[in-house]
Write a protein that holds these residues in place. Sequence first.
Motif, PDB file in Angstrom:
ATOM      1  N   GLU A 100       0.995  -1.254   0.039  1.00 34.31           N
ATOM      2  CA  GLU A 100      -0.067  -0.174  -0.053  1.00 34.31           C
ATOM      3  C   GLU A 100       0.840   1.201  -0.014  1.00 34.31           C
ATOM      4  OE1 GLU A 100      -2.644  -3.158   0.605  1.00 34.31           O
ATOM      5  OE2 GLU A 100      -0.799  -2.805   1.901  1.00 34.31           O
ATOM      6  N   THR A 105      -1.502   4.349  -1.455  1.00 39.68           N
ATOM      7  CA  THR A 105      -3.072   4.428  -1.022  1.00 39.68           C
ATOM      8  C   THR A 105      -3.346   4.811   0.400  1.00 39.68           C
ATOM      9  OG1 THR A 105      -2.941   2.418   0.105  1.00 39.68           O
ATOM     10  CG2 THR A 105      -3.321   2.070  -2.243  1.00 39.68           C
ATOM     11  N   GLU A 107      -2.739   3.479   3.225  1.00 34.59           N
ATOM     12  CA  GLU A 107      -3.233   2.524   4.122  1.00 34.59           C
ATOM     13  C   GLU A 107      -2.157   1.616   4.805  1.00 34.59           C
ATOM     14  OE1 GLU A 107      -6.377   0.231   1.856  1.00 34.59           O
ATOM     15  OE2 GLU A 107      -7.425   2.276   1.828  1.00 34.59           O
ATOM     16  N   VAL A 170     -14.692  -6.108   6.872  1.00 30.50           N
ATOM     17  CA  VAL A 170     -13.589  -5.706   6.146  1.00 30.50           C
ATOM     18  C   VAL A 170     -12.620  -6.731   5.849  1.00 30.50           C
ATOM     19  CG1 VAL A 170     -13.333  -3.396   6.998  1.00 30.50           C
ATOM     20  CG2 VAL A 170     -12.424  -5.173   8.526  1.00 30.50           C
ATOM     21  N   SER A 172      -8.647  -7.871   3.427  1.00 34.00           N
ATOM     22  CA  SER A 172      -7.484  -7.463   2.701  1.00 34.00           C
ATOM     23  C   SER A 172      -7.717  -6.855   1.426  1.00 34.00           C
ATOM     24  CB  SER A 172      -6.598  -8.649   3.080  1.00 34.00           C
ATOM     25  OG  SER A 172      -5.324  -8.341   2.019  1.00 34.00           O
ATOM     26  N   ARG A 173      -7.034  -5.812   1.254  1.00 37.36           N
ATOM     27  CA  ARG A 173      -6.963  -5.265  -0.132  1.00 37.36           C
ATOM     28  C   ARG A 173      -6.384  -6.018  -1.136  1.00 37.36           C
ATOM     29  NH1 ARG A 173      -8.318  -0.368  -2.145  1.00 37.36           N
ATOM     30  NH2 ARG A 173      -8.785   0.466  -0.335  1.00 37.36           N
ATOM     31  N   ARG A 193     -15.933  -3.937   2.947  1.00 37.52           N
ATOM     32  CA  ARG A 193     -14.924  -2.860   2.606  1.00 37.52           C
ATOM     33  C   ARG A 193     -13.311  -3.531   2.451  1.00 37.52           C
ATOM     34  NH1 ARG A 193     -13.650   2.633   6.209  1.00 37.52           N
ATOM     35  NH2 ARG A 193     -11.872   3.454   4.866  1.00 37.52           N
ATOM     36  N   SER A 194     -12.663  -3.294   1.325  1.00 40.27           N
ATOM     37  CA  SER A 194     -11.239  -3.780   1.352  1.00 40.27           C
ATOM     38  C   SER A 194     -10.326  -2.656   1.602  1.00 40.27           C
ATOM     39  CB  SER A 194     -11.026  -4.233  -0.334  1.00 40.27           C
ATOM     40  OG  SER A 194     -11.703  -5.158  -0.689  1.00 40.27           O
ATOM     41  N   ILE A 195      -9.598  -3.024   2.663  1.00 37.81           N
ATOM     42  CA  ILE A 195      -8.397  -2.074   3.062  1.00 37.81           C
ATOM     43  C   ILE A 195      -7.325  -2.500   3.476  1.00 37.81           C
ATOM     44  CG2 ILE A 195      -9.252  -2.292   5.369  1.00 37.81           C
ATOM     45  CD1 ILE A 195      -8.956   0.990   5.655  1.00 37.81           C
ATOM     46  N   LEU A 199      -5.148  -1.686   9.853  1.00 39.68           N
ATOM     47  CA  LEU A 199      -6.196  -0.844   9.853  1.00 39.68           C
ATOM     48  C   LEU A 199      -7.759  -1.458   9.816  1.00 39.68           C
ATOM     49  CD1 LEU A 199      -5.264   1.968   7.182  1.00 39.68           C
ATOM     50  CD2 LEU A 199      -5.549   2.423   9.675  1.00 39.68           C
ATOM     51  N   LYS A 200      -7.668  -2.487   9.580  1.00 40.24           N
ATOM     52  CA  LYS A 200      -8.943  -3.501   9.631  1.00 40.24           C
ATOM     53  C   LYS A 200      -9.233  -3.715  11.071  1.00 40.24           C
ATOM     54  CE  LYS A 200      -7.250  -6.275   6.370  1.00 40.24           C
ATOM     55  NZ  LYS A 200      -5.944  -5.651   5.912  1.00 40.24           N
ATOM     56  N   TYR A 212     -13.553  -9.056  10.545  1.00 40.92           N
ATOM     57  CA  TYR A 212     -12.490  -9.124   9.723  1.00 40.92           C
ATOM     58  C   TYR A 212     -12.063 -10.444   9.568  1.00 40.92           C
ATOM     59  CZ  TYR A 212      -7.373  -8.698   8.570  1.00 40.92           C
ATOM     60  OH  TYR A 212      -6.205  -8.929   8.114  1.00 40.92           O
TER      61      TYR A 212
END
Length: 280
Positions: A100, A105, A107, A170, A172-173, A193-195, A199-200, A212
């Motif tokens: 990231e 990003t 993130e 949430v 993993s991106r 939501r992908s992140i 942070l998740k 998560y």
Amino acid sequence: MRGANAPDRSRLLEGFARIARRAGDRIMAIYSGAAPVGAAAKADGTPLTEADLAAEEAITAGLAALCPDIPVLSEEGAGAGAPPPGRRFILVDPLDGTREFLGRTDEFTVNIALIEDARPVLGVVLAPALQGRLWLGDVVAGQAERREAGAARGTPIRVRPVPAEGLVAVASRSHRDAETDAFLARLPIASCRSIGSSLKFCLVAEGEADVYPRFGPTMEWDTAAGHAVLVAAGGRVATPDGAAFLYGKHAAGFRNGPFVAWGGGGGAAAAAAGQGAPTM
């Protein structure tokens, strides 16, 4: 640490926070620079940048001054042949979410956690590119907070009950997989939501999300600080069958197995998914 008094825990947690911010400053000096950031490949194929190393140096020096008697296991210093850390040690990921970071990003995080008797008891997670936001957790006290950059004190955070409209997940991106999708399909998910990075855990801890799941590979330093913040905020992290998710797995090279991080409705949601009741 479980028997330590509140001032001792507070001293360590605030020390972790200061050290994480120093590491974040080094990361942002590189992230904000005009020159492109290059990356080398580590033995496991994951990327390594100068920001990882700069943050590692800042954290190692800071912890040596703060608590020289506690062993430190850091991602960049773990290496083959790392000795068993004992019952009490610190886990460090100086830059979680290097992909990231390279993808710009924002993130990515700095993670520092104290482990005692195989469980995280203190943790800080810093998101240096997200206005320098910091999450802190003291599991023994059952207190977690989110602190903005420059603030001496933060806002208490807590997991939320399951919303009537369904769970927010949430994932993993960079490492979403079929097992994650299959697990989520068994839950009443309203949105996902992908992140990136740890942070998740923090989104679940502050009631912005409810679950998560992670079935792909992670290392102990990837999860320990976020785990501490979430449990301090009233959440849970467990294996998919509900067993305790533990640390200090030296024989496994400190590699984690699958886990699920739950918010306030973890027990009911786990039952709905056909999983065991989650424990700390």
